[in-house]
Scaffold this active site. Structure first.
Site, PDB file in Angstrom:
ATOM      1  CG  HIS A 105     -26.328  55.651  45.964  1.00  0.00           C
ATOM      2  ND1 HIS A 105     -26.477  54.528  45.189  1.00  0.00           N
ATOM      3  CD2 HIS A 105     -25.498  56.478  45.266  1.00  0.00           C
ATOM      4  CE1 HIS A 105     -25.766  54.651  44.093  1.00  0.00           C
ATOM      5  NE2 HIS A 105     -25.178  55.835  44.101  1.00  0.00           N
ATOM      6  CD  GLU A 140     -22.291  57.694  43.281  1.00  0.00           C
ATOM      7  OE1 GLU A 140     -22.139  56.518  43.679  1.00  0.00           O
ATOM      8  OE2 GLU A 140     -22.726  57.983  42.157  1.00  0.00           O
ATOM      9  CG  HIS A 290     -27.262  59.752  40.944  1.00  0.00           C
ATOM     10  ND1 HIS A 290     -27.667  59.392  42.215  1.00  0.00           N
ATOM     11  CD2 HIS A 290     -26.341  58.827  40.571  1.00  0.00           C
ATOM     12  CE1 HIS A 290     -27.012  58.308  42.597  1.00  0.00           C
ATOM     13  NE2 HIS A 290     -26.203  57.935  41.611  1.00  0.00           N
ATOM     14  NE  ARG A 309     -28.690  49.185  38.948  1.00  0.00           N
ATOM     15  CZ  ARG A 309     -28.146  48.330  39.810  1.00  0.00           C
ATOM     16  NH1 ARG A 309     -28.925  47.546  40.540  1.00  0.00           N
ATOM     17  NH2 ARG A 309     -26.833  48.257  39.923  1.00  0.00           N
TER      18      ARG A 309
END
Length: 452
Positions: A105, A140, A290, A309
């Protein structure tokens, strides 16, 4: 308080049972595996609220519209001042039966630049090839609701090398070369990787550049023969001796089965394998690579849907932008015993407080007779932190909250009223409702809020 309806997200890696049971959905309610349920103020996927009219009827209104009508009442004057007239967090439940994408992110300036660039290119916000859905940085946190498996951040070099050296794969051997010799004077064998490094790499230590080159090798390599890759991983796993190495191979093998021939699964052997039991959590700052492997959990994040991605997906890959954002520093996963994530344990509730200003999450249990065993288990694991935090009491929240009943039945009482919630039901508690208390005879819940 208002009843809030989650936005279902159906993806191939989702579960065919976990979220369906929690929200009491049958096969007709979800098209394919149910991956996520969003409690959202995001512009592209807002949740609907049940809002009463003057005549006693109820109609559904988007949370974003309700905030726009009266931002001070809905998210609070402090929230409006700090984050603008929007819900500063996005709260989800997530269930993965198969591994999902290897991703990163972006930080705030990268999100803004990417969002504006894609707008100039005329890429629609809902286009599948869109990477930047908004201008917000995205960190997050995930809290396990059952055993939850994930690969998080880069592991120490020695761990990665022990794994990669067990493989015969040409891609893995080149990754080993990147760790061992990449970047030596006059060595241009990784010139393509070096050209894709971010500008900040000019001040990186050589060790960090080697991590980048090895990761670049995994995510840019051509597809391998699926069976050869699987056999190689299985034979290497049989030679691994330490439990963490075995776990890393298990995760990579699961990913190789889900995404045949995708060499990016080898990047998981460079990363920290994590197994979370119920109530345990991990925080993912921006830039940390991750991949979630399996399990059901609660996620809370900044109000962003930005995902870059690199592999393990049928969705759009944006390797170039991901490489500009990836944090190549080896580090341990951030857990509640870390100074960056304080966890307040009380008799029947755990508070997860990462070092961000947008969100905190509470996972609680109500039972008139018995204490919650999860708290005792976490107290043993995080004893030092518990001793520091116990007895300080709960800091009251003056911002917006989302309360979800995950098991049984709970009662939510605020300054303005009281509601009974059963499993799968949720309410949005606006800032104007003041304090909120959760009670009842027997049930569990999640409460997402801002740390005001």
């Amino acid at each position: 308080m208002y009843t809030i309806h989650p936005v279902p997200k159906c993806y191939a890696w989702g579960s065919r049972g976990s979220l369906q049971r929690m929200f009491h959905l049958d096969g007709a309610d979800a098209q394919g595996p149910l991956a996520e349920m969003w409690f959202s103020g995001h512009a592209q996927s807002p949740s609907m609220l049940d809002v009463p009219d003057a005549d006693g009827t109820t109609r559904q209104v988007a949370l974003t519209e309700m905030i726009a009508r009266d931002p001070d009442a809905m998210v609070g004057a402090r929230g409006v001042s700090e984050f603008g007239p929007e819900l500063p967090f996005l709260f989800k439940t997530i269930a993965a039966d198969e591994p999902l994408s290897l991703q990163v992110h972006p930080v705030d300036f990268q999100a803004r630049a990417g969002f504006n660039m894609e707008n100039r290119q005329g890429i629609a916000l809902d286009a599948p090839e869109r990477s930047f859905k908004d201008m917000n940085a995205k960190s997050e946190m995930v809290v396990a609701l059952e055993p939850f498996l994930a690969s998080v951040g880069f592991a120490p070099h020695a761990f990665a090398l022990r794994n990669l050296q067990l493989l015969r794969s040409p891609v893995a051997r080149r990754m080993v070369q990147a760790f061992a010799s990449g970047g030596r004077r006059g060595d241009d064998s990784f010139a393509q990787a070096d050209m894709m490094m971010p500008v900040a790499a000019t001040v990186w230590p050589e060790s960090r550049k080697r991590v980048f080159r090895a990761f670049h090798t995994a995510v840019t390599a051509a597809a391998s023969d699926p069976q050869e890759l699987l056999d190689d991983l299985r034979q290497a796993a049989a030679q691994a001796t330490h439990a963490r190495n075995v776990m890393a191979f298990d995760f990579a093998t699961r990913a190789a089965r889900a995404f045949p021939g995708d060499t990016s699964v080898l990047a998981l052997l460079m990363m920290n394998p994590v197994r979370l039991e119920e109530g345990e959590s991990v925080f993912l700052p921006t830039g940390v690579p991750h991949a979630y492997i399996y399990g059901t959990g609660a996620e809370i994040m900044t109000n962003s849907d930005n995902v870059l991605r690199a592999g393990m997906t049928v969705k759009h890959k944006d390797i170039a932008n991901l490489l500009q954002c990836v944090d190549c520093r080896p580090s341990s996963p951030v857990n509640p015993s870390d100074s960056r994530l304080g966890t307040l344990l009380m008799r029947d509730v755990v508070f997860y407080k990462p070092g961000v200003s947008e969100y905190v999450l509470a996972y609680g249990h109500v039972d008139a007779a018995e204490p919650w065993p999860i708290v005792d288990r976490l107290a043993v694991r995080y004893d030092a932190l518990v001793q520091q935090m116990r007895g300080r009491g709960v800091v009251p929240h003056a911002g917006p909250r989302v309360l979800l009943c995950t098991q049984g039945e709970i009662v939510c009482t605020t300054e303005t009223g009281s509601r009974t919630l059963r499993q799968g039901e949720a309410v949005f508690i606006p800032a104007s409702d003041g304090w909120a208390r959760v009670g009842g005879e027997s049930g569990s819940y999640l409460m997402a809020s801002t740390p005001f």
